[in-house]
Design an enzyme around this catalytic site. Structure first.
Site, mmCIF file in Angstrom:
data_model
loop_
_atom_site.group_PDB
_atom_site.id
_atom_site.type_symbol
_atom_site.label_atom_id
_atom_site.label_comp_id
_atom_site.label_asym_id
_atom_site.label_seq_id
_atom_site.Cartn_x
_atom_site.Cartn_y
_atom_site.Cartn_z
ATOM 1 C CD GLU A 60 -1.755 -2.380 1.471
ATOM 2 O OE1 GLU A 60 -0.616 -2.614 1.926
ATOM 3 O OE2 GLU A 60 -2.606 -3.272 1.296
ATOM 4 C CG HIS A 129 -11.766 -6.580 6.264
ATOM 5 N ND1 HIS A 129 -10.795 -7.164 7.030
ATOM 6 C CD2 HIS A 129 -11.506 -6.959 4.983
ATOM 7 C CE1 HIS A 129 -9.994 -7.878 6.251
ATOM 8 N NE2 HIS A 129 -10.400 -7.766 5.005
#
Lengths: 327, 362
Positions: A60, A129
């Site tokens: 990322e 999440h």
């Protein structure tokens, strides 16, 4: 006019932005052949090629880092971070590099980068999440932070974000990806509401609910329920968390005298706290009750089997509405 | 103590100033070219010495000295083609010199008059990056962009031995490799990351790490400008030809402190310093020029005199670098107006104006 899910509306918005400007690139994990884990980039690699829809290594920080280099070269990268909880490896590149880049170069190297992040809970996901990281980014000068609440806004806002010369953190309320609504493909960006403006999505007279992203629908439902009891709630979809459209909010609060801010994120030091401070300052003599906040508790996001107790729902919103009205 | 570069060290000019041949790197610079390098080396060392002095005099808040790394920087900087793009750390003053960045523009950051200093697009060199290793993914992205544009340029990113432990640097290696990006990873191994020796970062020579990422790694004598130039030029050529990245480990030594705030006597030995003094990057070029009759004492003196002029210009120029207006902190944060910034700028202006004697005038 077509009825689209938010996921499809975003997909169409990305497509239109890529057709309009061939410097627009999409970068992220699994966004190519798979079309993204939420299918937001479905078919785009097939139609635009793998140099414009780039499946990246699982890194990322470098998705953002490489996007910065690409922007220096004149590209307009749209980065996808697969889930909210995975943005933190990129936090340094976003806050230390991306956000400061333009100022450091006295404007010579603008950073027209969009960081798309599915965020928020309510889908029964595993840890990392379901998070709502907007306050971290709103706290960082140099970034803009927006979040659509419905498919039509999502379609227009993603295109406006890509057209922005500043970096935009684009938070997508993942539990609303499957919400359906009419979307006008012919929407003219120029005549659409400005990206950083709040919208009054329901007019009311007794109290203002200010919210954004996944909580817009919840607040509209709360307003329906309150109406059945004879209470008239105004609902404002902030759409932009940075900058905040305080004027639209203040105009409403000056009429209603009461404000409840609703978001999924933990309340302490959050967007609601900022709004409460600013509305108190700006609308002090109009307020009939303190500004109240409804949000997540100050705990790590809980396991999904108890997330319904963490997430604000219709009842918790109405509970705060009652508290405010009781002043 | 890592003082020996080992048998794979690429060297073309010995510390004594004698040319040696290397099977992979033929280099035959003209006397003019070598004189140019020598002038660069001397002038950037003078720039560095002067900046250290300016810090001691309180004119700079901090200075990161390049002492000992002149050949590493000038050798690689002069190997660049005009269209190539550089991503530096915060110590590449010599590379900036090669990119026509005025030393005074570099001093602004350390004096605290700017957080930048130059227009990256005008000089094809990004601004200094202080967070260790963050610039490596930037360079890879830029290099990917070169490929997408079908450009024939390449890109060089500098970082230190300490940075090789950073995630971003390793990520950059992976990205550079899998996208076959035209990027040269230039590691200045100056043996020390503030107080930590390179043994704290790696148990194999750094250049060998490249093999694991799938591209060539080369260790070059970082105090030998001939070798650094040749190796960088070859790596850039490979990148332009579509062969992807190369890792260059420029084996050198940080002769000074990490920055002016550091005290290396607390953690390293004088004996090590002595060894490296004999490998000075400038002396060997001087010997080469003199031995081959390419320069005489008058020419050397002229370069020294030019250094004196530069030093004088830096002293005067640095002191003349004024603090910007207080409201400059609000400039260029966003491309289009942001209400919070607009409002706070006005607040500051009003606040400063509310004093009987203007507070901003201090």
């Amino acid at each position: 006019m077509a009825v689209l899910t938010m996921s499809k509306a975003l997909n169409l918005g990305l497509r239109r932005a890529m057709e309009r400007d061939d410097r627009v690139l999409l970068m992220g994990q699994d966004i190519g052949r798979l079309g993204g884990v939420f299918r937001v980039t479905d078919s785009l690699q097939k139609d635009f090629g793998d140099s414009r829809v780039i499946d990246t290594p699982l890194a990322e920080s470098s998705i953002l880092g490489a996007a910065i280099g690409l922007a220096m070269r004149g590209f307009r990268p749209v980065c996808e971070i697969q889930f909210d909880g995975f943005v933190f490896p990129a936090f340094d590149q976003i806050t230390a590099q991306l956000a400061k880049h333009r100022a450091r170069s006295s404007g010579a190297t603008p950073m027209p980068i969009v960081v798309r992040i599915p965020y928020g809970g309510g889908i029964g996901a595993v840890e990392h999440h379901s998070e709502s990281p907007e306050a971290y980014f709103a706290h960082t000068p140099g970034l803009r932070v927006v979040t659509p609440g419905d498919p039509a806004s999502a379609f227009v806002m993603i295109q406006q974000a890509i057209a922005s010369a500043d970096p935009v953190i684009f938070l997508e309320p993942k539990r609303r990806y499957w919400d359906k609504a009419e979307v006008a493909d012919s929407s003219e960006l120029a005549s659409s509401p400005e990206l950083f403006s709040a919208q009054v999505v329901r007019v009311g007279t007794d109290l203002t609910l200010a919210t954004y992203g996944p909580m817009v629908r919840t607040c509209l439902q709360a307003a329906d329920a309150a109406a059945a009891e004879g209470k008239s709630l105004e609902v404002i979809d902030l759409r932009s968390v940075s900058p905040l459209d305080i004027e639209t909010l203040a105009t409403s609060v000056e009429r209603t005298g009461r404000l409840v801010v609703v978001h999924e994120a933990q309340v302490s030091f959050g967007v609601g706290a900022e709004i409460a401070a600013r509305i108190t300052q700006q609308c002090f003599y109009h307020l009939l009750a303190p500004v109240l906040r409804v949000g997540g508790y100050d705990v790590p996001y809980p396991p999904s089997r108890i997330e319904s107790h963490y997430l604000p729902d219709l009842d918790r919103v109405l509970d705060s509405v009652d508290s405010s009205l009781a002043y | 103590m890592a003082v020996d570069g080992g048998p794979e060290l690429v060297q073309l000019l010995t510390p004594e100033g004698e040319r040696v041949e290397h099977p992979n790197y033929a280099l035959d610079p003209t006397p003019d070219q070598v004189r140019g390098w020598y002038r660069d080396l001397v002038l950037v060392r003078r720039f560095d010495t002067e900046a250290t002095a300016l810090q001691r005099q309180g004119e700079l808040g901090l200075w990161a000295s390049l002492l000992g790394q002149e050949a590493t920087q000038i050798g690689s900087g002069r190997a660049l083609a005009p269209g190539d793009f550089v991503f530096p750390t915060f110590r590449e003053h010599g590379v900036g010199w090669c990119r026509d960045i005025d030393p005074l523009q570099v001093l602004g950051l350390f004096r605290g008059t700017t957080n930048g200093g130059w227009n990256p697009l005008e000089h094809n060199m990004a601004l200094y990056t202080i967070v260790i290793g963050d610039q490596v993914p930037h360079a890879v992205g830029y290099a990917m962009g070169l490929t997408f544009d079908g450009a024939s340029d390449a890109c060089v990113v500098y970082f230190g031995d300490g940075a090789t432990s950073q995630g971003d640097v390793n990520e950059g290696f992976i990205w550079g490799s899998v996208f076959n990006a035209p990027v040269v990873f230039f590691c200045t191994n100056n043996q020390w990351a503030i107080s930590e020796p390179s043994e704290r970062q790696t148990r194999i020579p750094l250049y060998r790490r490249a093999a694991g990422f799938g591209f060539p790694g080369i260790r070059v004598d970082g105090n030998d400008i001939f070798a650094v130039y040749a190796v960088t030029q070859a790596a850039l050529a490979a990148a332009r030809e579509g062969q992807g990245p190369t890792l260059i480990e420029s084996f050198t030594y940080r002769m000074g402190a990490h920055t002016t705030s550091d005290d290396p006597t607390r953690y390293r030995s004088g004996a090590e310093l002595e060894i490296w003094k004999h490998r000075d990057p400038i002396e060997r070029v001087k010997s080469y020029l003199a031995r081959n009759g390419h320069a005489d004492s008058r020419w050397f003196a002229a370069v020294e005199a030019e250094g004196d002029e530069l030093a004088e210009r830096l002293r005067t120029g640095c002191r003349a670098l004024e603090a910007p207006a207080a409201t400059a902190m609000f400039d260029n944060i966003y491309a289009t107006p942001h209400p919070r910034i607009t409002e706070q700028r006005e607040q500051l202006v009003d606040y400063l104006a509310s004093f009987v004697t203007p507070a901003g005038s201090r």
